[in-house]
Design a protein around this motif. Sequence first.
Motif, short mmCIF file in Angstrom:
data_model
loop_
_atom_site.label_atom_id
_atom_site.label_comp_id
_atom_site.label_asym_id
_atom_site.label_seq_id
_atom_site.Cartn_x
_atom_site.Cartn_y
_atom_site.Cartn_z
N ARG A 281 -0.88 -10.80 5.02
CA ARG A 281 -2.14 -11.43 5.46
C ARG A 281 -1.83 -12.83 5.97
O ARG A 281 -1.41 -13.70 5.19
N HIS B 110 -11.91 -0.29 8.10
CA HIS B 110 -10.75 0.61 8.07
C HIS B 110 -10.63 1.27 6.72
O HIS B 110 -11.26 0.84 5.74
N MET C 77 -3.53 4.81 7.98
CA MET C 77 -4.75 4.02 8.04
C MET C 77 -5.50 4.35 9.34
O MET C 77 -4.87 4.59 10.38
N HIS D 10 -4.45 -6.04 12.36
CA HIS D 10 -5.91 -5.85 12.34
C HIS D 10 -6.64 -7.09 11.85
O HIS D 10 -6.12 -7.88 11.08
N PHE E 11 0.88 -1.17 0.00
CA PHE E 11 0.00 0.00 0.00
C PHE E 11 0.91 1.22 0.00
O PHE E 11 1.40 1.65 1.04
N TRP F 167 0.46 -4.95 9.19
CA TRP F 167 0.74 -3.82 8.28
C TRP F 167 2.05 -3.21 8.75
O TRP F 167 2.10 -2.55 9.80
N ASP G 138 -11.78 -6.17 5.01
CA ASP G 138 -10.95 -6.98 4.11
C ASP G 138 -11.66 -8.25 3.65
O ASP G 138 -11.42 -8.75 2.55
N ARG H 47 4.31 7.39 1.47
CA ARG H 47 3.93 6.59 2.64
C ARG H 47 3.87 5.14 2.17
O ARG H 47 3.11 4.81 1.26
N HIS I 69 -13.70 -0.08 4.42
CA HIS I 69 -14.02 -1.44 3.96
C HIS I 69 -13.68 -2.47 5.03
O HIS I 69 -12.94 -2.18 5.98
N SER J 161 -8.23 4.90 4.60
CA SER J 161 -7.22 5.94 4.80
C SER J 161 -7.35 7.02 3.74
O SER J 161 -7.68 6.75 2.59
O1 LIG Z 1 -2.62 1.20 3.63
C1 LIG Z 1 -3.74 1.63 3.89
O2 LIG Z 1 -3.95 2.81 4.12
C2 LIG Z 1 -4.90 0.67 3.99
C3 LIG Z 1 -4.44 -0.75 4.08
C4 LIG Z 1 -5.53 -1.75 4.06
O3 LIG Z 1 -6.65 -1.48 3.71
C5 LIG Z 1 -5.22 -3.10 4.49
O4 LIG Z 1 -4.07 -3.40 4.84
O5 LIG Z 1 -6.14 -3.95 4.54
#
Ligand SMILES: O=C(O)CCC(=O)C(=O)O
Length: 283
Positions: free
Chosen positions: A210, A193, A135, A187, A92, A122, A107, A204, A105, A195
């Motif tokens: 995952r 979540h 995020m 998470h 990301f 993350w 995931d 960034r 959203h 951003s």
């Molecule tokens: O990097 C972001 O701002 C969102 C990341 C995200 O949606 C996720 O890791 O599921």
Amino acid sequence: MQKSLTETQIAAYGREGYLVPVAVMSEAEACAARATLERIEAGTGGPLRGDLRHKAHLLFPFLAEMIRHPKILDAVEDILGPDILCWNTNFFIKEAETPSFVSWHQDSTYWGLSSPDVCTAWVALTPSNLDNGAMAVIPKSHTMDQIPHRDTFDRHNLLTRGQEIAVEVDEKEAVPLVLQPGEMSLHHVRLVHGSPPNPSNDRRIGFAIRYIPTSIYQLEGKDSASLVRGEDRYGHFELEPRPETDMQDDMLALHQRLTQGAAQILYRGTGVDNFNDPRAVRG
Ligand SMILES: O=C(O)CCC(=O)C(=O)O
């Protein structure tokens, strides 16, 4: 017995649906990972696009090592148990002063996995804060079931389909996950979540890993994963090998086949069947 998280942290993850920050590498290590990424980008002609943003741990040894980082896995083991697969990874990256964003959203919406027992690590390769589009999460929202989403295919939305939650999100409840390079957040797959864009003058960069327990399976087709800790006594996923050098020929072919399969699951019903389709390319 816990590997690295305290009882309080494990309870907080269960109650709130996230945990932040968890220190996993030094700032110098995170900056070195960013430098490696940027050397690769210089060689591939610019920021990673299309299928290179997905399962890049199959193409680059520094990422194959990161998904197996003992400090990341110790924390994930405290949440998911000892037998752990890395199901997917996604970069990301929000370039400086660009409109890229992530809509609210869950995931779990299109992932097709048999259980919500899925945890994202993350990992911040740059600071992630209120100035550059960190995020944000809605605490406790992981206790809800799957919420309906609508696809927008907005090209600035970093999500696969530009999907967004189809109900009102109370943004007053949102908590930003502020991270320094080398820290991670964890998470839950049902946590709401998203951003905002990055108006700052630097990129960034987050690397989302995952993780799932080996007991989970894919409901929507054939799928693959990397065994990163413990034992796979189920055989639900094609197990992925580990690259030895950057963009090895055999790993490039494997990556293309596996990401195409993953795209067919994530984009099912839309007519898109690979991450290089113009509707799928994000940035
Ligand atoms: O990097 C972001 O701002 C969102 C990341 C995200 O949606 C996720 O890791 O599921």
